[in-house]
Motif scaffolding. Structure first.
Motif, PDB file in Angstrom:
ATOM      1  N   LEU A  99       0.828  -1.217   0.000  1.00  9.21           N
ATOM      2  CA  LEU A  99       0.000   0.000   0.000  1.00  9.21           C
ATOM      3  C   LEU A  99       0.858   1.262   0.000  1.00  9.21           C
ATOM      4  O   LEU A  99       0.343   2.365   0.108  1.00  9.21           O
ATOM      5  N   LYS A 100       2.184   1.081  -0.092  1.00 14.51           N
ATOM      6  CA  LYS A 100       3.156   2.180  -0.085  1.00 14.51           C
ATOM      7  C   LYS A 100       3.096   3.001   1.202  1.00 14.51           C
ATOM      8  O   LYS A 100       3.355   4.198   1.212  1.00 14.51           O
ATOM      9  N   LYS A 101       2.791   2.338   2.304  1.00 15.34           N
ATOM     10  CA  LYS A 101       2.807   2.941   3.631  1.00 15.34           C
ATOM     11  C   LYS A 101       4.093   2.483   4.314  1.00 15.34           C
ATOM     12  O   LYS A 101       4.098   1.604   5.168  1.00 15.34           O
ATOM     13  N   TYR A 102       5.194   3.089   3.909  1.00 16.77           N
ATOM     14  CA  TYR A 102       6.508   2.601   4.311  1.00 16.77           C
ATOM     15  C   TYR A 102       6.807   2.805   5.789  1.00 16.77           C
ATOM     16  O   TYR A 102       7.442   1.949   6.407  1.00 16.77           O
ATOM     17  N   ASN A 103       6.395   3.922   6.366  1.00 17.48           N
ATOM     18  CA  ASN A 103       6.649   4.137   7.795  1.00 17.48           C
ATOM     19  C   ASN A 103       5.916   3.109   8.644  1.00 17.48           C
ATOM     20  O   ASN A 103       6.467   2.586   9.621  1.00 17.48           O
ATOM     21  N   GLU A 104       4.673   2.810   8.270  1.00 15.00           N
ATOM     22  CA  GLU A 104       3.906   1.794   8.994  1.00 15.00           C
ATOM     23  C   GLU A 104       4.549   0.421   8.832  1.00 15.00           C
ATOM     24  O   GLU A 104       4.602  -0.370   9.768  1.00 15.00           O
ATOM     25  N   ALA A 105       5.044   0.144   7.630  1.00 14.54           N
ATOM     26  CA  ALA A 105       5.702  -1.140   7.376  1.00 14.54           C
ATOM     27  C   ALA A 105       6.927  -1.297   8.280  1.00 14.54           C
ATOM     28  O   ALA A 105       7.125  -2.354   8.891  1.00 14.54           O
ATOM     29  N   LEU A 106       7.720  -0.241   8.388  1.00 14.44           N
ATOM     30  CA  LEU A 106       8.925  -0.315   9.218  1.00 14.44           C
ATOM     31  C   LEU A 106       8.565  -0.576  10.684  1.00 14.44           C
ATOM     32  O   LEU A 106       9.227  -1.363  11.361  1.00 14.44           O
ATOM     33  N   LYS A 107       7.495   0.037  11.165  1.00 12.18           N
ATOM     34  CA  LYS A 107       7.057  -0.210  12.543  1.00 12.18           C
ATOM     35  C   LYS A 107       6.720  -1.688  12.749  1.00 12.18           C
ATOM     36  O   LYS A 107       7.049  -2.269  13.785  1.00 12.18           O
ATOM     37  N   GLU A 108       6.063  -2.282  11.781  1.00  9.12           N
ATOM     38  CA  GLU A 108       5.705  -3.701  11.891  1.00  9.12           C
ATOM     39  C   GLU A 108       6.950  -4.587  11.852  1.00  9.12           C
ATOM     40  O   GLU A 108       7.064  -5.544  12.615  1.00  9.12           O
ATOM     41  N   PHE A 109       7.891  -4.257  10.975  1.00 14.31           N
ATOM     42  CA  PHE A 109       9.118  -5.046  10.899  1.00 14.31           C
ATOM     43  C   PHE A 109       9.934  -4.907  12.180  1.00 14.31           C
ATOM     44  O   PHE A 109      10.534  -5.878  12.653  1.00 14.31           O
ATOM     45  N   ASP A 110       9.946  -3.706  12.753  1.00 13.74           N
ATOM     46  CA  ASP A 110      10.636  -3.508  14.035  1.00 13.74           C
ATOM     47  C   ASP A 110       9.979  -4.337  15.134  1.00 13.74           C
ATOM     48  O   ASP A 110      10.673  -4.910  15.984  1.00 13.74           O
ATOM     49  N   ALA A 111       8.652  -4.413  15.117  1.00 14.31           N
ATOM     50  CA  ALA A 111       7.943  -5.227  16.114  1.00 14.31           C
ATOM     51  C   ALA A 111       8.297  -6.705  15.943  1.00 14.31           C
ATOM     52  O   ALA A 111       8.519  -7.417  16.930  1.00 14.31           O
ATOM     53  N   ALA A 112       8.364  -7.169  14.702  1.00 12.35           N
ATOM     54  CA  ALA A 112       8.745  -8.559  14.442  1.00 12.35           C
ATOM     55  C   ALA A 112      10.177  -8.812  14.910  1.00 12.35           C
ATOM     56  O   ALA A 112      10.464  -9.838  15.536  1.00 12.35           O
ATOM     57  N   GLU A 113      11.069  -7.857  14.648  1.00 10.93           N
ATOM     58  CA  GLU A 113      12.462  -8.010  15.061  1.00 10.93           C
ATOM     59  C   GLU A 113      12.581  -8.067  16.584  1.00 10.93           C
ATOM     60  O   GLU A 113      13.375  -8.852  17.115  1.00 10.93           O
ATOM     61  N   ALA A 114      11.791  -7.260  17.281  1.00 10.02           N
ATOM     62  CA  ALA A 114      11.833  -7.269  18.747  1.00 10.02           C
ATOM     63  C   ALA A 114      11.398  -8.628  19.294  1.00 10.02           C
ATOM     64  O   ALA A 114      11.916  -9.087  20.317  1.00 10.02           O
ATOM     65  N   LEU A 115      10.468  -9.282  18.601  1.00  9.00           N
ATOM     66  CA  LEU A 115       9.985 -10.589  19.045  1.00  9.00           C
ATOM     67  C   LEU A 115      10.957 -11.715  18.719  1.00  9.00           C
ATOM     68  O   LEU A 115      11.058 -12.693  19.465  1.00  9.00           O
TER      69      LEU A 115
END
Length: 193
Positions: A99-115
């Protein structure tokens, strides 16, 4: 029956049992012929397995904005069901990229990385995101991390090669394309590169 198959797909995703994801998502696709989510899950599972030849024909099923939005809504629900697992966050991030929502995507990837800090799929996702944003140094850093975590993942070499190519670093690009081919001799995209 489709709801049961969907639940089985989610359980397989949580376990990272990619063969089971393929089995259940295929059944779900066959039961719910118009649903785009099973196609996305098949794409994701084939990618995670490194079975790259089966990916391109599946990507055509998640093209429309409506399908991308429904994928995001599904992934958001999935992450509420399994908040301590990185896979739903990766899927949400992927939907946001589409959806070209890159900032939101990065937040999700950061959450996955934290887990799960050592999950190669996290760094592949981040590398792709940074590539789309022309942040090539960050993309290379993430693809290099994947290579250290999973040296047999041909796409990490291929993606890093593409970034090197975009930077005009052709010798490094060729080296990585060759490594991708050595790692996965039937990887068409590496030959194309």
């Amino acid at each position: 029956a489709a709801a049961f198959t969907e639940q089985n797909s989610k359980k397989a995703l949580i376990r990272k049992d990619w063969d089971k994801v393929i089995e259940t998502a295929t059944a779900w696709k066959d039961e719910a012929k118009t649903a785009s989510i099973p196609y996305f899950l098949l794409t994701y599972a084939y990618y995670a397995k490194g079975d790259y030849q089966k990916i391109p024909w599946l990507l055509d099923f998640t093209d429309t904005s409506e399908q991308k939005s429904s994928l995001l809504a599904w992934a958001e629900q999935f992450s509420r069901e399994y908040p301590r697992n990185p896979i739903p966050y990766l899927l949400k991030g992927d939907a946001n990229i589409r959806l070209k929502k890159y900032n939101e995507a990065l937040k999700e990837f950061d959450a996955a990385e934290a887990l799960e800090p050592d999950l190669p799929l996290v760094y592949i996702a981040k590398g792709m995101l940074y590539t789309f944003q022309n942040s090539y140094d960050l993309a290379i850093k993430n693809f290099t991390r994947v290579i250290k975590l999973a040296p047999g993942l041909a796409d990490a070499y291929n993606n890093r090669a593409a970034v090197y190519y975009c930077q005009g670093d052709y010798a490094l690009a060729l080296s990585d394309f060759n490594q991708a081919i050595k790692t996965h001799p039937k990887f068409d995209l590496a030959y194309l590169g």
